[in-house]
Design an enzyme around this catalytic site. Structure first.
Site, PDB file in Angstrom:
ATOM      1  N   SER A 256      55.968  43.402   6.038  1.00 47.39           N
ATOM      2  CA  SER A 256      54.546  43.203   5.773  1.00 47.39           C
ATOM      3  C   SER A 256      54.343  41.920   4.987  1.00 47.39           C
ATOM      4  CB  SER A 256      54.035  44.412   4.994  1.00 47.39           C
ATOM      5  OG  SER A 256      53.386  44.038   3.817  1.00 47.39           O
ATOM      6  N   LYS A 257      53.107  41.440   5.040  1.00 47.70           N
ATOM      7  CA  LYS A 257      52.849  40.209   4.291  1.00 47.70           C
ATOM      8  C   LYS A 257      52.874  40.481   2.786  1.00 47.70           C
ATOM      9  CE  LYS A 257      48.138  40.740   5.781  1.00 47.70           C
ATOM     10  NZ  LYS A 257      47.162  40.471   6.709  1.00 47.70           N
ATOM     11  N   ARG A 258      52.945  41.742   2.408  1.00 49.52           N
ATOM     12  CA  ARG A 258      53.037  42.044   0.972  1.00 49.52           C
ATOM     13  C   ARG A 258      54.477  41.987   0.469  1.00 49.52           C
ATOM     14  NH1 ARG A 258      49.274  46.818   1.762  1.00 49.52           N
ATOM     15  NH2 ARG A 258      47.248  45.779   1.861  1.00 49.52           N
ATOM     16  N   ASP A 259      55.424  41.721   1.354  1.00 52.73           N
ATOM     17  CA  ASP A 259      56.825  41.747   0.931  1.00 52.73           C
ATOM     18  C   ASP A 259      57.152  40.712  -0.146  1.00 52.73           C
ATOM     19  OD1 ASP A 259      57.255  43.808   2.616  1.00 52.73           O
ATOM     20  OD2 ASP A 259      58.352  42.680   4.138  1.00 52.73           O
ATOM     21  N   GLN A 294      47.723  40.956  -3.597  1.00 51.66           N
ATOM     22  CA  GLN A 294      48.645  39.846  -3.351  1.00 51.66           C
ATOM     23  C   GLN A 294      48.260  38.665  -4.225  1.00 51.66           C
ATOM     24  OE1 GLN A 294      48.208  40.408   1.196  1.00 51.66           O
ATOM     25  NE2 GLN A 294      49.906  38.984   0.907  1.00 51.66           N
TER      26      GLN A 294
END
Ligand code: GLU
Length: 549
Positions: A256-259, A294
């Site tokens: 995910s882009k939250r990684d 984020q």
């Protein structure tokens, strides 16, 4: 077969790996059937949309070599007569179809406020039952509805889901998917701000743009029954559906882009940090408290640098900046769910366009294996002719490390490229490991580590002592080429160190780079040039007291 596919990103940031794979498969499928690949920007969520973000998508797709036939016009791509291709410019199209539903009695206004709906949802949760809209708006007298509309009361438009509404989807990847009647409630199709919801816009657009194949991530499967019901109510053909397997990190979590935020939070927790100079204290607390938040891109990068954390790449732009080759990324993305058969793993975009079929997409989740991607990248770099590597490393530096171009002569630059070509895993590797080439002599420092101590301070005579000797040897070389440097150092080693080149090599390497790794030493010294080498040796020797404790 007519084949019109579409990639429909919402401009909420960069093109991430999952989106890029969807775009790739849509593109390959259209190419394979000599059809058309459309790009549509789903910018009806006013909060999230921005022009710059949509332009980022175009740039990322172009970089990957995924050209779109219809869509926003950009550098020769796009155009087409079924636009506009930005949803925010299609409001009148949605209104027309919405009116058809209202006239047919299959869509109706509802006046509940956000708070009322949240309360109803919370109550359902407390009672452990799934939430469904209770159709309260349908109980209102027509006159009251009219009065409230005339008064301009805030309202949404909901779709009236037919009572007998079992949906059966024949998915090209997952097979038959059945959704029982009653599972789907009367969902919102136009928001209070007048914009259509994603569900409504996607159905209207896919039909009016003639889309025949909807290929998208499995996270959208739950939306598909709604889309099918709307298609039925609007009299639209149903496209072919193919839902792609999820992409996971090696540890099984969803990629995910939250990684990136996750990696930073973990480091902070492990070290027990309570503040940072990269993030102001208010944002710090809010960000740590809410796992869905984020940090802005630049802030995350500053923090990563401060903490010495390598952020995982998750977007196409991350991979580009990290020096991956677009053709390698395309190849690797295709393997996330698709197989070419016969254990074939390496292929290019042209191969994919000739051979791509939906029946070769697997059902099971795909693991994103960074080591494998890196190995593919290394192989591709090693297979390059020297001129090609030079040109591509140059282009990478122009974009990411202009100082490498500004601070070197073309000859020096070519030497840096060549001395790295066989070991670079990415186009960024040489720039990272060879930063010392473009640093000013007075900015090189010699941190005391096991390696530097061994090279400079240990043994008898120590590296520091040998450097003084070697400085004299090097200053006597007239033409400072790699081969002359090598010959002089070898002659010195034969005379003073029983032929052991390392006795000269290690101290010199540390002296000129500040660390223990560099391209082959004679090349390194020749690229730096005599004056710079001598200055660095002198400063290094002067740092000896730092090593005495
Ligand atoms: N805008 C949606 C997304 O970015 C597209 C979903 C679809 O392909 O229908 O995920």
């Amino acid at each position: 077969m007519t084949c019109r596919t579409r990639f429909a990103p919402s401009p909420s940031g960069d093109l991430h790996v999952g989106g890029a794979r969807t775009a790739l498969f849509c593109w390959a499928l259209a190419r394979r059937h000599e059809g058309s690949f459309l790009l549509r920007i789903e910018d009806t969520d006013q909060k999230r949309s921005s022009d710059a973000a949509s332009l980022g998508f175009l740039r990322d797709l172009r970089w990957l070599g995924i050209g779109w036939d219809e869509g926003p016009e950009d550098e020769g791509f796009g155009g087409g007569d079924r636009g506009p291709y930005f949803q925010s410019q299609r409001l009148s199209v949605y209104q027309e179809h919405l009116q058809r539903l209202i006239d047919a009695g299959t869509a109706y206004p509802a006046f509940e406020t956000g708070e009322e709906l949240t309360a109803a949802r919370n109550q359902a949760r407390a009672e452990k039952r799934p939430y469904r809209y209770d159709r309260a708006a349908l109980q209102l007298e027509p006159a009251e509805v009219q009065q409230r509309l005339d008064r301009g009361d805030d309202h949404v438009i909901r779709f009236r889901v037919p009572d007998d509404s079992e949906v059966i989807i024949q998915d090209e990847v997952l097979g038959e998917v059945r959704i029982a009647s009653g599972e789907v409630d009367d969902f919102v199709i136009r928001k209070a701000d007048g914009f259509p919801t994603y569900h409504f816009a996607v159905v209207v657009d896919d039909a009016s743009m003639g889309v025949t194949h909807v290929v998208r991530g499995q996270e959208h499967l739950a939306n598909t029954p709604r889309h099918v019901l709307l298609q039925q109510a609007l009299g639209f053909d149903r496209p072919v559906y193919a839902h792609l397997p999820l992409i996971q990190n090696p540890d099984g979590s969803k990629m995910s882009k939250r990684d990136k935020d996750k990696a930073l939070r973990k480091e902070i927790k492990d070290r027990g940090l309570t503040s940072s100079k990269s993030v102001d204290s208010e944002s710090w607390a809010a960000w740590l408290a809410d796992k869905t938040r984020q940090l802005p891109h630049e802030c995350a990068e500053r923090l990563a640098e401060e903490l010495g954390v390598d952020l995982p790449e998750v977007s196409v732009d991350d991979f580009r900046r990290a020096g991956y080759l677009p053709e390698v990324l395309i190849n690797y993305l295709a393997l996330l769910g698709w197989s070419a058969g016969d254990d074939l793993e390496k292929f290019d975009g042209a191969f994919l366009c000739e051979n791509f079929t939906l029946d070769r997409i697997g059902k099971s989740n795909a693991r994103f294996d960074r080591q494998k991607l890196l190995a593919f990248n290394l192989d591709a770099i090693q297979a390059m002719a020297p001129e090609e590597f030079l040109a591509r490393f140059h282009a990478h530096c122009e974009a990411e490390h202009p100082e490498f171009i500004e601070k070197t002569t073309p000859e020096q630059f070519a030497l840096i490229a060549e001395s790295n070509r066989e070991r670079a895993k990415t186009l960024d590797d040489p720039a990272r490991s060879c930063r010392f080439f473009v640093m000013d002599d007075q900015d090189i420092t010699w941190p005391v580590t096991k390696g530097t101590r061994k090279a400079l301070a240990k043994g008898e005579p120590s590296g520091f002592t040998r450097l003084q000797d070697l400085s004299g040897v090097l200053s006597g070389i007239d033409s400072f080429t790699a081969s002359n440097v090598e010959a002089a150092l070898q002659a010195w080693a034969d005379e003073h160190a029983e032929g052991n080149f390392g006795a000269a090599g290690m101290p010199l390497r540390v002296a000129v780079t500040g660390g223990t790794t560099s391209p082959p030493l004679p090349d390194t010294l020749a690229i730096l040039g005599k004056a710079s080498v001598l200055r660095r040796i002198e400063r290094c020797v002067a740092s000896a007291p730092d090593f005495s404790s």
